[in-house]
Design a protein around this motif. Structure first.
Motif, PDB file in Angstrom:
ATOM      1  N   PRO A  64       1.254  -1.372   0.311  1.00 19.27           N
ATOM      2  CA  PRO A  64       0.099   0.242  -0.274  1.00 19.27           C
ATOM      3  C   PRO A  64       0.858   1.071   0.077  1.00 19.27           C
ATOM      4  O   PRO A  64       0.487   2.792  -0.423  1.00 19.27           O
ATOM      5  N   GLY A  65       1.693   1.198   0.044  1.00 23.32           N
ATOM      6  CA  GLY A  65       2.739   2.326   0.330  1.00 23.32           C
ATOM      7  C   GLY A  65       3.700   2.513  -1.328  1.00 23.32           C
ATOM      8  O   GLY A  65       4.028   3.835  -1.488  1.00 23.32           O
ATOM      9  N   ARG A  66       3.192   2.188  -2.545  1.00 17.90           N
ATOM     10  CA  ARG A  66       3.362   2.055  -3.544  1.00 17.90           C
ATOM     11  C   ARG A  66       2.794   3.478  -3.816  1.00 17.90           C
ATOM     12  O   ARG A  66       3.618   4.168  -4.850  1.00 17.90           O
ATOM     13  N   PHE A  67       1.829   4.208  -3.168  1.00 21.23           N
ATOM     14  CA  PHE A  67       1.108   5.480  -4.023  1.00 21.23           C
ATOM     15  C   PHE A  67       2.542   6.645  -3.531  1.00 21.23           C
ATOM     16  O   PHE A  67       2.215   6.607  -1.915  1.00 21.23           O
ATOM     17  N   LEU A  68       2.144   7.471  -4.283  1.00 20.48           N
ATOM     18  CA  LEU A  68       3.104   8.380  -4.091  1.00 20.48           C
ATOM     19  C   LEU A  68       2.798   9.724  -4.518  1.00 20.48           C
ATOM     20  O   LEU A  68       1.765  10.387  -5.655  1.00 20.48           O
ATOM     21  N   TRP A  69       2.714  10.914  -3.519  1.00 17.77           N
ATOM     22  CA  TRP A  69       2.460  11.890  -3.568  1.00 17.77           C
ATOM     23  C   TRP A  69       2.720  12.477  -5.054  1.00 17.77           C
ATOM     24  O   TRP A  69       1.837  13.837  -5.796  1.00 17.77           O
ATOM     25  N   HIS A  70       4.306  12.958  -6.031  1.00 16.70           N
ATOM     26  CA  HIS A  70       4.470  13.391  -7.243  1.00 16.70           C
ATOM     27  C   HIS A  70       3.962  12.279  -7.970  1.00 16.70           C
ATOM     28  O   HIS A  70       3.611  12.225  -9.157  1.00 16.70           O
ATOM     29  N   LEU A  74      -2.637   9.501 -10.373  1.00 21.20           N
ATOM     30  CA  LEU A  74      -2.893   9.216  -9.175  1.00 21.20           C
ATOM     31  C   LEU A  74      -4.120  10.872  -8.778  1.00 21.20           C
ATOM     32  O   LEU A  74      -5.085  10.265  -7.993  1.00 21.20           O
ATOM     33  N   TRP A  75      -4.147  11.830  -8.411  1.00 21.09           N
ATOM     34  CA  TRP A  75      -4.324  12.745  -9.201  1.00 21.09           C
ATOM     35  C   TRP A  75      -5.905  12.835 -10.133  1.00 21.09           C
ATOM     36  O   TRP A  75      -5.497  12.294 -11.327  1.00 21.09           O
ATOM     37  N   ARG A 108      -3.575   5.786   1.256  1.00 20.98           N
ATOM     38  CA  ARG A 108      -2.452   5.658   2.325  1.00 20.98           C
ATOM     39  C   ARG A 108      -1.148   6.275   0.759  1.00 20.98           C
ATOM     40  O   ARG A 108      -1.049   6.054  -0.150  1.00 20.98           O
ATOM     41  N   VAL A 109      -0.482   7.464   1.067  1.00 20.66           N
ATOM     42  CA  VAL A 109      -0.020   8.098   0.338  1.00 20.66           C
ATOM     43  C   VAL A 109       1.947   8.386   1.033  1.00 20.66           C
ATOM     44  O   VAL A 109       2.082   8.847   2.044  1.00 20.66           O
ATOM     45  N   GLY A 110       2.310   8.424  -0.295  1.00 23.44           N
ATOM     46  CA  GLY A 110       3.928   8.507   0.491  1.00 23.44           C
ATOM     47  C   GLY A 110       4.341  10.062  -0.599  1.00 23.44           C
ATOM     48  O   GLY A 110       4.087  10.464  -1.465  1.00 23.44           O
TER      49      GLY A 110
END
Length: 420
Positions: A64-70, A74-75, A108-110
């Motif tokens: 689940p930690g694979r989603f990144l803000w950058h 995803l947006w 969950r977003v990194g």
């Protein structure tokens, strides 16, 4: 029936289901959560082992930690309009954007490296507009579960008050945006199908089309001009084009070429989905004609346009437009010219020695004899004394039929270069 075991670790895991299901055993970590849709129900009972339960099967949970803000993929922007798009740097939240994580959802977003600032953050039914409140939430157990990584997240509740628009402010984060966007492609940009492709400010990869750069005055309104382009120019004949309009910082290259001026400009990107139709060129000319006629009323002071080159049929220009190839072309041409010069010199010397080629100064030339030639010159035994004892034959006249004026056109330089 299955035996499901969620991992007991610092990373959460999700187990979605859209239908009714039974589980003989469900093992949850201490920080697990169950999210139920509207109208769904969950029940559990302590009973003896059910003989109908199988031994279970392996359940694979993705990280689940694979989603990144950058990651721009995803947006989603609520202002999305058909025919308009945003450059990659503006596909992630900008300085004056409101970030909303829908309620009743798990995420969950990194945050990744660096610091990012937005106008507000809405999560778990709360909207954070004060930096202290957001910092307290990020430090809480619920905040640590949903935001992770070394980066920092801040809020500054200031809207863009400039009618001409505001710069996104993600210039420093563009390398991370591009790394996240191109990660599924192995970190490489896809090949383009045109020569001299363009790279707009804020875009990770080159594209085919045109870029119009506008300087403006105080009367310019970015939202009104974007609506004008959408209403006036994005007609069915241009349905294969995508248009991006935003304020960007002028690069050092542009400042050096254009001289002193404002630090920002309006960038209009006309991207072709299928190069070769010439739609971007025609639309760019239509827009420039509209600016020439109505620019003063729109608050536009000047406009310049750059266009990509001709399309490449049956492939891409990967490897043809790179710096190595362009640097090699002058070297190849110089080598060919040098070889031609050396060959010409060699032929002249060879013909001279064979007596097939002669020249003399006009003022020193002797009158040609009127009688028939008495012999021929032997270049080996020709001497001043022997030459005086006989008459020389008349100098051979050039044969106009054998004079060659042929030439060739180098296809690499046959066309005009298009400024990239």
């Amino acid at each position: 029936m299955l035996v499901t075991k969620l991992p007991v670790s610092q990373r959460p895991a999700s187990h979605p289901s859209t239908t009714n299901f039974d589980r003989c055993v469900l093992l949850l970590p201490l920080d697990g959560e169950l999210i139920l849709a509207s109208g769904a129900a969950f029940s559990a009972s302590v009973t003896a082992w059910d003989p109908n339960c199988s031994a279970g099967s392996l359940a694979l949970f993705r990280d689940p930690g694979r989603f990144l803000w950058h990651d721009p993929s995803l947006w989603h922007s609520e202002d999305a309009v058909r025919g308009l798009f945003s450059v990659d740097a503006e596909r992630v939240p900008c300085r004056h954007d409101d970030v909303v994580f829908p309620p009743a959802t798990s995420f969950r977003v990194g945050l990744g490296p660096g610091t990012r600032t937005v106008r507000s953050v809405s999560a778990l039914g709360q909207t954070f507009t004060r930096d202290d409140d957001l910092a307290a939430f990020l430090a809480s157990r619920a905040g640590r579960l949903r935001f992770h990584g070394p980066g920092a997240l801040h809020v500054v509740p200031e809207a863009c008050a400039d009618p001409s628009g505001c710069v996104c402010g993600n210039d420093e984060e563009l390398p991370w945006v591009c790394a996240a966007l191109l990660q599924p492609l192995g970190g490489r940009c896809p090949a383009v199908a045109c020569r001299d492709a363009l790279q707009p400010e804020g875009q990770c990869c080159n594209l085919c089309g045109a870029i119009i750069s506008l300087t403006h005055g105080a009367a310019f309104d970015l939202e009104q001009y974007r609506a004008r382009l959408l209403r006036t120019f994005l007609l069915p004949e241009y349905q294969r084009l995508q248009v991006a309009v935003s304020k960007v910082r002028r690069t050092q290259r542009v400042r050096e070429a254009a001289g002193p001026g404002p630090d920002t400009e309006i960038q209009v990107v006309l991207a072709e989905a299928e190069p070769g139709g010439g739609g971007a060129t025609r639309l760019a000319q239509d827009i420039l004609a509209d600016i020439a006629e109505n620019g003063e009323a729109l608050g536009i002071l000047s406009a310049t346009v750059r266009e990509s080159g001709s399309p490449v049929m049956g492939g891409s220009v990967a490897g043809l437009d790179g710096p190595g190839h362009r640097a090699a072309i002058p070297g190849v041409v110089a080598a060919a010219l040098l070889l031609a010069v050396l060959l010409a010199v060699f032929l002249v010397v060879l013909l001279r020695r064979a007596g097939r080629l002669r020249w003399s100064r006009g003022e020193d030339a002797a009158p040609a004899p009127t009688g028939p030639p008495l012999g021929f010159d032997n270049p080996v035994f020709d001497s001043a004394g022997f030459a005086d004892s006989k008459q020389r034959p008349p100098a051979p006249q050039p044969d106009a039929g054998t004079t060659s004026l042929s030439y060739f056109i180098n296809p690499l330089f046959a066309g005009q270069e298009v400024e990239a």
